[in-house]
Design a protein around this motif. Structure first.
Motif, PDB file in Angstrom:
ATOM      1  N   THR A   1       0.849  -1.194   0.000  1.00 19.27           N
ATOM      2  CA  THR A   1       0.000   0.000   0.000  1.00 19.27           C
ATOM      3  C   THR A   1       0.884   1.242   0.000  1.00 19.27           C
ATOM      4  OG1 THR A   1      -1.749  -1.136   1.230  1.00 19.27           O
ATOM      5  CG2 THR A   1      -1.796   1.270   1.223  1.00 19.27           C
ATOM      6  N   VAL A   2       0.635   2.148  -0.945  1.00 16.41           N
ATOM      7  CA  VAL A   2       1.396   3.395  -1.041  1.00 16.41           C
ATOM      8  C   VAL A   2       0.515   4.546  -0.569  1.00 16.41           C
ATOM      9  CG1 VAL A   2       2.524   5.029  -2.596  1.00 16.41           C
ATOM     10  CG2 VAL A   2       2.890   2.584  -2.900  1.00 16.41           C
ATOM     11  N   PHE A   3       1.080   5.385   0.305  1.00 16.56           N
ATOM     12  CA  PHE A   3       0.381   6.556   0.826  1.00 16.56           C
ATOM     13  C   PHE A   3       0.935   7.794   0.138  1.00 16.56           C
ATOM     14  CE2 PHE A   3      -0.080   3.244   3.866  1.00 16.56           C
ATOM     15  CZ  PHE A   3      -1.313   3.439   4.485  1.00 16.56           C
ATOM     16  N   THR A   4       0.044   8.556  -0.494  1.00 16.57           N
ATOM     17  CA  THR A   4       0.460   9.739  -1.247  1.00 16.57           C
ATOM     18  C   THR A   4      -0.235  10.974  -0.677  1.00 16.57           C
ATOM     19  OG1 THR A   4      -1.325   9.510  -2.860  1.00 16.57           O
ATOM     20  CG2 THR A   4       0.725   8.344  -3.323  1.00 16.57           C
ATOM     21  N   GLY A   5       0.139  12.119  -1.215  1.00 19.45           N
ATOM     22  CA  GLY A   5      -0.442  13.387  -0.773  1.00 19.45           C
ATOM     23  C   GLY A   5       0.637  14.449  -0.689  1.00 19.45           C
ATOM     24  N   VAL A   6       0.229  15.702  -0.691  1.00 20.14           N
ATOM     25  CA  VAL A   6       1.199  16.791  -0.633  1.00 20.14           C
ATOM     26  C   VAL A   6       1.964  16.727   0.682  1.00 20.14           C
ATOM     27  CG1 VAL A   6      -0.170  18.295  -2.133  1.00 20.14           C
ATOM     28  CG2 VAL A   6      -0.478  18.402   0.345  1.00 20.14           C
ATOM     29  N   SER A   7       3.121  17.379   0.720  1.00 19.99           N
ATOM     30  CA  SER A   7       3.918  17.419   1.948  1.00 19.99           C
ATOM     31  C   SER A   7       3.103  18.041   3.071  1.00 19.99           C
ATOM     32  CB  SER A   7       5.185  18.251   1.736  1.00 19.99           C
ATOM     33  OG  SER A   7       5.968  17.702   0.714  1.00 19.99           O
ATOM     34  N   GLY A   8       3.072  17.374   4.226  1.00 25.83           N
ATOM     35  CA  GLY A   8       2.328  17.893   5.363  1.00 25.83           C
ATOM     36  C   GLY A   8       0.865  17.521   5.376  1.00 25.83           C
ATOM     37  N   SER A   9       0.445  16.577   4.494  1.00 24.76           N
ATOM     38  CA  SER A   9      -0.971  16.206   4.427  1.00 24.76           C
ATOM     39  C   SER A   9      -1.360  15.199   5.493  1.00 24.76           C
ATOM     40  CB  SER A   9      -1.315  15.645   3.043  1.00 24.76           C
ATOM     41  OG  SER A   9      -0.528  14.493   2.762  1.00 24.76           O
ATOM     42  N   GLY A  10      -0.378  14.568   6.148  1.00 26.25           N
ATOM     43  CA  GLY A  10      -0.693  13.633   7.223  1.00 26.25           C
ATOM     44  C   GLY A  10      -0.282  12.197   6.951  1.00 26.25           C
ATOM     45  N   LYS A  11       0.520  11.962   5.902  1.00 25.34           N
ATOM     46  CA  LYS A  11       0.921  10.595   5.541  1.00 25.34           C
ATOM     47  C   LYS A  11       1.731   9.942   6.664  1.00 25.34           C
ATOM     48  CE  LYS A  11       3.215  12.017   1.962  1.00 25.34           C
ATOM     49  NZ  LYS A  11       2.996  13.457   2.188  1.00 25.34           N
ATOM     50  N   SER A  12       2.793  10.617   7.091  1.00 23.60           N
ATOM     51  CA  SER A  12       3.647  10.068   8.150  1.00 23.60           C
ATOM     52  C   SER A  12       2.900   9.988   9.475  1.00 23.60           C
ATOM     53  CB  SER A  12       4.921  10.914   8.311  1.00 23.60           C
ATOM     54  OG  SER A  12       5.727  10.828   7.152  1.00 23.60           O
ATOM     55  N   SER A  13       1.984  10.936   9.705  1.00 23.07           N
ATOM     56  CA  SER A  13       1.196  10.907  10.943  1.00 23.07           C
ATOM     57  C   SER A  13       0.360   9.639  11.024  1.00 23.07           C
ATOM     58  CB  SER A  13       0.285  12.137  11.031  1.00 23.07           C
ATOM     59  OG  SER A  13       1.038  13.322  11.113  1.00 23.07           O
ATOM     60  N   LEU A  14      -0.178   9.210   9.888  1.00 21.62           N
ATOM     61  CA  LEU A  14      -0.998   8.006   9.856  1.00 21.62           C
ATOM     62  C   LEU A  14      -0.151   6.741   9.909  1.00 21.62           C
ATOM     63  CD1 LEU A  14      -3.717   6.566   9.528  1.00 21.62           C
ATOM     64  CD2 LEU A  14      -3.500   6.854   7.050  1.00 21.62           C
ATOM     65  N   VAL A  15       0.887   6.679   9.070  1.00 22.38           N
ATOM     66  CA  VAL A  15       1.650   5.442   8.914  1.00 22.38           C
ATOM     67  C   VAL A  15       2.651   5.252  10.048  1.00 22.38           C
ATOM     68  CG1 VAL A  15       3.197   4.171   7.381  1.00 22.38           C
ATOM     69  CG2 VAL A  15       1.369   5.553   6.418  1.00 22.38           C
ATOM     70  N   PHE A  16       3.468   6.271  10.312  1.00 23.42           N
ATOM     71  CA  PHE A  16       4.524   6.135  11.321  1.00 23.42           C
ATOM     72  C   PHE A  16       4.022   6.431  12.732  1.00 23.42           C
ATOM     73  CE2 PHE A  16       7.099   6.374   7.532  1.00 23.42           C
ATOM     74  CZ  PHE A  16       8.163   5.532   7.824  1.00 23.42           C
ATOM     75  N   ASP A  17       3.345   7.594  12.888  1.00 20.29           N
ATOM     76  CA  ASP A  17       2.984   8.053  14.234  1.00 20.29           C
ATOM     77  C   ASP A  17       1.751   7.359  14.797  1.00 20.29           C
ATOM     78  OD1 ASP A  17       5.094   9.756  13.899  1.00 20.29           O
ATOM     79  OD2 ASP A  17       3.880  11.494  13.374  1.00 20.29           O
ATOM     80  N   THR A  18       0.998   6.662  13.951  1.00 23.62           N
ATOM     81  CA  THR A  18      -0.189   5.958  14.439  1.00 23.62           C
ATOM     82  C   THR A  18      -0.007   4.442  14.357  1.00 23.62           C
ATOM     83  OG1 THR A  18      -1.598   7.816  13.748  1.00 23.62           O
ATOM     84  CG2 THR A  18      -2.687   5.711  14.184  1.00 23.62           C
ATOM     85  N   ILE A  19       0.104   3.903  13.137  1.00 22.55           N
ATOM     86  CA  ILE A  19       0.152   2.436  12.967  1.00 22.55           C
ATOM     87  C   ILE A  19       1.446   1.848  13.521  1.00 22.55           C
ATOM     88  CG2 ILE A  19       0.160   0.581  11.257  1.00 22.55           C
ATOM     89  CD1 ILE A  19      -1.621   2.398   9.500  1.00 22.55           C
ATOM     90  N   ALA A  20       2.594   2.343  13.040  1.00 19.86           N
ATOM     91  CA  ALA A  20       3.880   1.782  13.486  1.00 19.86           C
ATOM     92  C   ALA A  20       4.117   2.061  14.973  1.00 19.86           C
ATOM     93  CB  ALA A  20       5.018   2.358  12.651  1.00 19.86           C
ATOM     94  N   ALA A  21       3.747   3.255  15.438  1.00 16.04           N
ATOM     95  CA  ALA A  21       3.985   3.619  16.846  1.00 16.04           C
ATOM     96  C   ALA A  21       3.164   2.747  17.789  1.00 16.04           C
ATOM     97  CB  ALA A  21       3.648   5.096  17.060  1.00 16.04           C
ATOM     98  N   GLU A  22       1.891   2.477  17.446  1.00 18.40           N
ATOM     99  CA  GLU A  22       1.057   1.648  18.313  1.00 18.40           C
ATOM    100  C   GLU A  22       1.539   0.200  18.323  1.00 18.40           C
ATOM    101  OE1 GLU A  22      -2.342   0.703  20.830  1.00 18.40           O
ATOM    102  OE2 GLU A  22      -0.788   2.229  20.574  1.00 18.40           O
ATOM    103  N   SER A  23       2.002  -0.298  17.174  1.00 16.73           N
ATOM    104  CA  SER A  23       2.553  -1.656  17.131  1.00 16.73           C
ATOM    105  C   SER A  23       3.755  -1.774  18.065  1.00 16.73           C
ATOM    106  CB  SER A  23       2.959  -2.010  15.703  1.00 16.73           C
ATOM    107  OG  SER A  23       3.640  -3.239  15.662  1.00 16.73           O
ATOM    108  N   GLN A  24       4.653  -0.793  18.015  1.00 18.70           N
ATOM    109  CA  GLN A  24       5.833  -0.819  18.882  1.00 18.70           C
ATOM    110  C   GLN A  24       5.439  -0.716  20.350  1.00 18.70           C
ATOM    111  OE1 GLN A  24       9.334  -1.160  17.951  1.00 18.70           O
ATOM    112  NE2 GLN A  24       9.146  -1.662  20.115  1.00 18.70           N
ATOM    113  N   ARG A  25       4.455   0.125  20.653  1.00 24.48           N
ATOM    114  CA  ARG A  25       4.023   0.288  22.047  1.00 24.48           C
ATOM    115  C   ARG A  25       3.435  -1.005  22.597  1.00 24.48           C
ATOM    116  NH1 ARG A  25      -0.274   1.490  25.287  1.00 24.48           N
ATOM    117  NH2 ARG A  25      -1.736   1.121  23.584  1.00 24.48           N
TER     118      ARG A  25
END
Length: 797
Positions: free
Chosen positions: A46-70
């Motif tokens: 799955t590829v996440f696209t969007g303009v810079s600052g649209s929330g891609k990293s917030s969804l993928v890294f800061d939400t999904i990956a972060a909760e898995s690690q926690r």
């Protein structure tokens, strides 16, 4: 051979375990996400696209990956969790179907001077074992080949109590053979400090003689020196006696008491070596790096010739190769050397080492050497180096998360990276990729487009589905997906040339080239072909040259666009002038800070192994300033209201009327020019995306005086729509009389250039040569290089 029997039964239907085939996100509100709900298919790419600052990293890294690690961390005992970072639960209502997440981001690798590509990937550890087993003469265990291990020896005695007043003294000795060069302490370089750049010797300590960053007159560092009792504070430094000069520069750490406080005094040189020179240059803040470049000369260590290793470690060889020779080889050459070793006693070690080295070659990093300092790797090289350990892994049903894996890759190399991503997926893993490049978006099984804008204008899912569906979706990404910059019909004429003769840094082969001035010049070539070596190593770093490299900007939660760009200073002065008070009152990090939260705006409650809790400060209501400061106004606004303004509103506010402040307005114009008009002035840097940080850095450097601008991959982290805006910015720079030299792989920038210099034909020792010089049109017509072929395909010729 026995075989288990099976019962041929009709399956009543799909197994309940097979129903967990999606990652369910419901109500995600991390950073700028606005109650995002989405289902992501497992075992797909799955590829996440969007303009810079649209929330891609917030969804993928800061939400999904972060909760898995926690959640993984919570499986450990409370005792072990006490040694782990406290990870906060992301702002999300429901997260179902998570698997173990492995995040491979763009963060630079450890920049410790002793950290190398070999130490970061364990290849060095395997080589040390290999040489300790097969090297002749045999000099000791693996530690004898480590430049991070010093040789030590000790001896002494201890008393054994035998009872009945009988004691016996036994002598003991201890020794450890390490491979560290004693002269450079394993760094490979030694430093020589220019004392004239540290202080003005015509001044006394009471006259603030230091020219070292942070060594200001009223600071504790200077007070310790001035009030140590070793010097006359009113005596010029040039008049010091021999002993005073030695104490001033080289004295060993000594306890002193100043105003009743016990402190440690240390000579200036060892203090600087510990505070500044123990860090890698690339990790320093810009003003510290400028000071080090001015005051310190680094030269290759004469004892170890830059290998970091002791003479003993270099004396042991396998055939005619010692461990320093092996680490200095390009990894693809080292892989061939290891392949030629046949020794049954270390066969498993050779197999593992061979696999690691072959993975480097497979991922496109065969041109590196194991002794390359990890801090000098680009963001793309660092990310691919982190991928090494995952290639060939036996793990399945893992979620791999990548942040723009195509960064730093020539179009020729992107296909290889795509194949690696597909291999991870085909092994039964879920692969989530944040990406802007159409070539990588094209291989997605599922596409999620976030937007529609950036910052507060983004944070929603605009589209999810197939690539073809994205093309017809009408979103910003969909509209720009097939954008192709056209080659200009006419190019600008150069006004002069920057002559480079005999360039031989790193892999360059005695290169002679003239870089035209007054135009937009793009230096391109495959990764590792010598682009950065040519430009950064040969273009003189003199007054008038503004170099903007890939080093990521750093900042804490107290840093924001206003403080980073220098905008905060003219704003504070404007408030101070209008109110008749000190500028420091309008700093949340200084006198104007709310006393309850110390200017943070929130109160952090440490709950030991549980996540820390941040609650808005009740005293200042999150505005960071004490109430009396907020009574002062400029143009009808207080300082907290100004810091809450977006750049576009602030540009208008400081452009006219009572609040007119030309110095602030100029900085705001530059921020708007790079497409950051939506950012609020007080937004913490920790919440900015990689693309936003890149443009913030670009806007800051644009304010520097210079006639030649050198940009290293400015499209990093930029959406297709943002690249168009960047091209307009580059045009405006050139049209204003500047010369712009860009190191870049993006075909849109190449097509827009006035002149292209292509290096190659390959990477490492197969590169380092000029394979083309001319206009983009000539390059496309000739198709004589890999760049020419890909550019021709891009523009549709």
């Amino acid at each position: 051979m026995s075989k288990a029997t099976t019962t041929d039964r009709q399956s009543p239907g799909p197994h309940v375990a097979d129903s967990h085939d999606v990652i369910r996100v419901h109500g995600a509100r991390e950073n700028n996400l606005r109650d995002v709900s989405i289902e992501i298919p497992k075992r797909r790419l799955t590829v996440f696209t969007g303009v810079s600052g649209s929330g891609k990293s917030s969804l993928v890294f800061d939400t999904i990956a972060a909760e898995s690690q926690r959640l993984i961390n919570e499986t450990y005992s409370a005792f072990l969790q006490g040694f782990m970072p406290n990870l906060a639960r992301p702002e999300v209502d429901v997260l179902d179907g998570l698997t173990t997440a492995i995040a491979v981001d763009q963060q630079r690798m450890g920049s410790d001077p002793r950290s190398t590509v070999g130490t970061a990937t364990d290849a060095n550890a395997m080589l040390r074992i290999l040489f300790s087993r097969l090297g002749t003469p045999h000099i000791g265990p693996p530690g004898a080949f480590s430049f991070n291990t010093a040789s030590v020896s000790a001896s002494g005695g201890f008393t054994v109590d035998r009872g009945a007043d009988k004691t016996r003294t036994e002598k003991v000795s201890f020794s450890r053979t390490g491979g560290m060069c004693t002269h450079c302490e394993g760094r490979g370089t030694v430093s020589d400090i220019d004392l004239t750049q540290l202080y003005d010797d015509s001044k006394s300590l009471s006259e603030d003689p230091f020219t070292i960053p942070t060594y200001t007159g009223g600071g504790w560092v200077v007070r310790v020196i001035a009030e140590s009792g070793f010097f006359d504070k009113d005596k010029p430094i040039r008049d010091y006696t021999k002993k005073e000069r030695h104490d001033f520069l080289y004295r060993e750490p000594t306890k002193v008491k100043i105003n009743g406080v016990n402190l440690t005094y240390e000579g200036l040189i060892p203090k600087l070596q510990k505070s500044f020179l123990s860090k890698d240059r690339e990790s320093m803040q810009p003003h510290i790096r400028a000071f080090v470049d001015r005051a310190v000369t680094f030269t290759r260590c004469p004892d170890c010739d830059g290998t970091r290793l002791s003479e003993l470690a270099r004396s042991s060889k396998i055939g005619k190769v010692n461990i320093a020779d092996a680490c200095a080889m390009e990894i693809r050459d080292l892989a061939e050397w290891v392949r030629g070793l046949e020794e049954p006693s270390v066969a498993p070690l050779l197999t593992k080492l061979q696999h690691t080295l072959d993975s480097f070659v497979e991922i496109g990093l065969g041109y590196l050497s194991l002794d390359r300092s990890s801090g000098t790797l680009s963001g793309g090289e660092a990310q691919r180096t982190k991928m090494i350990r995952h290639l060939g892994s036996s793990l399945t049903d893992v979620t791999y998360v990548f942040d723009e894996p195509s960064i730093g890759l020539h179009p020729h190399d992107i296909e290889r990276m795509n194949n690696l991503l597909l291999r991870l997926r085909d092994k039964g893993n879920t692969v989530l990729v944040v990406e802007h490049k159409p070539e990588t978006i094209a291989i997605a099984d599922h596409v999620v487009d976030l937007g529609p804008g950036a910052g507060t204008a983004g944070g929603t899912v605009c589209f999810e589905g197939t690539l073809e569906g994205l093309r017809g979706s009408g979103t910003v990404t969909g509209r720009h997906l097939d954008d192709r910059a056209k080659i200009k019909a006419t190019v600008r004429k150069p006004t002069g040339a920057l002559e480079i003769r005999g360039a031989s840094a790193n892999n360059l082969h005695d290169v002679d080239v003239d870089i035209p001035l007054g135009v937009l010049t793009v230096v391109t070539g495959v990764a590792g072909s010598g682009k950065s070596s040519l430009v950064h190593g040969s273009v003189p770093a003199e007054e008038g040259v503004v170099a903007i490299d890939q080093t990521p900007i750093r900042g804490s939660r107290r840093s924001n666009p206003a403080t980073y760009t220098g905008l905060a200073d003219p704003i504070r002065k404007a408030f101070a002038k209008a109110s008749g008070v000190k500028p420091a009152l309008f700093s949340a990090n200084s006198e104007g800070a709310c006393p309850t939260c110390n200017g943070a705006g929130v109160i952090y409650t440490d709950l030991a192994i549980m996540q820390s809790v941040a609650t808005p400060c009740e005293e200042c209501e999150g505005r960071r300033f004490e109430a009396s400061v907020l009574e002062y106004r400029l143009g009808g606004r207080d300082i907290s209201e100004v810091l809450a303004m977006p750049v576009t509103e602030a540009e208008e506010f400081f452009g006219s009327g009572e609040a007119r402040t030309p110095a602030a307005h100029r900085i705001l114009q530059r921020l708007a020019d790079v497409g950051l008009g939506y950012l609020t002035l007080g937004q913490p840097l920790t919440t900015l995306s990689g693309g936003e940080r890149q443009r913030l850095k670009l806007a800051t450097h644009m304010g520097e005086k210079g006639g030649v601008y050198v940009l290293d991959e400015p499209t990093t982290g930029l959406h297709l729509a943002d690249v168009e805006q960047l091209l307009g910015l580059l045009d405006r720079l050139v049209d204003s009389g500047k010369s712009v030299i860009v190191i870049e792989h993006h075909q849109a920038v190449m097509a827009h250039a006035d002149w292209i210099i292509d290096l190659g034909p390959g990477a490492g020792h197969d590169g380092g040569r000029i394979v083309f010089e001319g206009t983009p049109a000539d390059l496309v017509e000739a198709r004589s290089t890999l760049t020419g072929e890909h550019l021709a395909a891009y523009v549709g010729v």
